[in-house]
Design a protein around this motif. Sequence first.
Motif, PDB file in Angstrom:
ATOM      1  N   SER B  47      18.391   3.675  15.110  1.00 36.98           N
ATOM      2  CA  SER B  47      19.614   3.147  15.654  1.00 36.98           C
ATOM      3  C   SER B  47      21.034   3.828  15.841  1.00 36.98           C
ATOM      4  N   ASP B 168      16.777  -1.657  20.891  1.00 33.18           N
ATOM      5  CA  ASP B 168      16.445  -1.285  19.615  1.00 33.18           C
ATOM      6  C   ASP B 168      15.585  -2.539  18.873  1.00 33.18           C
ATOM      7  N   GLU B 169      14.174  -2.115  18.679  1.00 32.50           N
ATOM      8  CA  GLU B 169      13.234  -2.969  18.253  1.00 32.50           C
ATOM      9  C   GLU B 169      13.319  -4.251  18.949  1.00 32.50           C
TER      10      GLU B 169
HETATM   11 MG   LIG Z   1      17.658   0.217  13.005  1.00 33.80          MG
END
Ligand SMILES: [Mg+2]
Lengths: 370, 225
Positions: B47, B168-169
């Motif tokens: 991240s 992000d994910e």
């Molecule tokens: Mg993360």
Amino acid sequence: MFLALKEIKHAKLRYSMITMIIVLIAWLTFILSGLGNGLSTLSAASIKNLDAHYLVYEEGSGSKFSKSLISASLKEKIDAQSEVEDSALFGSAMAAVSKKGIDEKTDIALLGIEPGSFIEPKVIEGKKLDKNIQNGVLANKTLQDKGYAIGDEIKVDSSTIVLKIVGFVENETYNHLPVLFSTVEQWRAYQFAAPGANNGIEDVVNAIAIQAPNLDAENFSEKIGGIETATKSQAINGMPGYMEENGTIVMMLVFLVAISAFVIAVFFYVLTIQKTQQFGVMKAIGAKNSFITKAIVSQVFVISLVGILVGVVLTYLTALVFPEDMPFNLDPTLVVLYGFALLLISVLSSFVCVRQVSKVDPLTALGRVE
Amino acid sequence: MKRLEVRNMTKTYDEGSSTITALNNVSMEVDAGEIVAIIGPSGSGKSTLLSAVGALLQPSSGSVIVNGKKIETLKEKELAKFRLNEIGFILQTSNLIPYLNVLDQLLLVKKMAGKVSSADQQFAKQLLADLGLEKKLKKFPNELSGGERQRVAIARAFMNDSSVILADEPTASLDSKRAFEVVQLISNEVKKRKKAAIMVTHDERMLTYCDRVYRMEDGVLTLQS
Ligand SMILES: [Mg+2]
Ligand SMILES: Nc1ncnc2c1ncn2[C@@H]1O[C@H](COP(=O)(O)OP(=O)(O)O)[C@@H](O)[C@H]1O
């Protein structure tokens, strides 16, 4: 505006409650200012109504009618001054009156004026004052509610004087009391019945009102001698209790507005804090601080404007149901003034929130759990 | 010139006496029309890398170069503009604006840049149709399923026609069937619209849709395949 309005639309309940707070604050402010204005009108309406620029008092009286005794003969000297366009005698007294068939006595202010002078108020019913009807008086309209009518003979308490109502005038109060206008001679007969009450001054009056748009008051007083010259607003401030009363009312309003400012600011602040996450998201996808600022400020503006307008409407509706003799006098300029003040306060308080926005880190948008 | 380059990026956090090295001399490249995946355990720095590329945080050293321009040379104001014009972030589902309907979520991006033209409206509808949301234009986030919300977030990331897409994910909150769909959609859009995309994921099954896979371990990035 885009965000501001969409959000209001989406959370109607929340925003109508916040608007409600503003409405209540605005309502309270307007009602209080109306009452305050009404009260101060009551205490000096007749002086406010005088179509005069200056009033001449006895030297050392501090612009108070009750402490001032001057001779009517000064009028000649005053009229002789080039700046003076016109002048008129004025006397005031407090009395209680009654009439046959009414048990209760009524407190009034007896003001002595010259019939036909520029300070004689406009008659709304009946006839004007007449030199030849020595005991004729003009009464304030509110006395009608107490049962007085044109042609009534009214007895003045603790004297043998009997007055006769020849006409009615409106919005004439003095020292919170309804006014009876009589001739100067009649007023003198009441006020100086006791020997020596006039301090030995011939043709005594309390003051002389003058019309003179360009007058050097100090110079003028010196030229005439034995007098002091006050502007009309000084004269109003010289009314007994006027300054104190007005001060109280102004203090109340100042506190009300200051506390309201605080309450409003806290509300908007909490509202903004709750949206920190959203602002983070917006920043992450490229919103500038100014974009978010505009959204917040315009929202506060819309809410406050609506709230204040509803408050104004409510105030006028309330005024309709107030009893007739309630001293409520809503001055439109005051409404506009206080309305703008509240709007300004709300918008300024929203700028406190804006500072918070600029501190929001767009990283919060990633929703990382620490 | 590659669309996106990361050069020797290091990011350290001072935590009292100790320093955490979240990124350790990371370099990577992504070209237009490419989607690369970053996998790795939690806390390895994925991240952090994405945030630095998206100009959300400043690396301790190293550069991000988009279309040949180093973003560390940009000032605060220009950064917002850079994020608006050059970066499409696919955020987690909860990151839609709750009081905007699906169409407005996309138009907001245009609002930030100025006026919304009718061409923008068309483009937004087109994007949403691509993602199978043409029937949901007037729905609010709370009226959508998790998968639908994530598709809105994807559409929003493409709305500003940026050079770079960062995710992000994006499948974290979805069941695997939805997750496949979503990754496939992202991949399709990236190819079709010639974006450079980086996707962080936990789920190794998603890697079939990616051109390359990097692995992050304790802040060190290595090319896996
Ligand atoms: Mg993360
Ligand atoms: N603001 C911060 N302050 C201190 N340490 C941080 C901060 N942000 C991230 N870290 C640390 O950096 C490392 C990498 O975090 P992150 O990039 O979120 O990992 P991932 O996304 O791979 O799970 C972690 O050890 C984390 O604790």
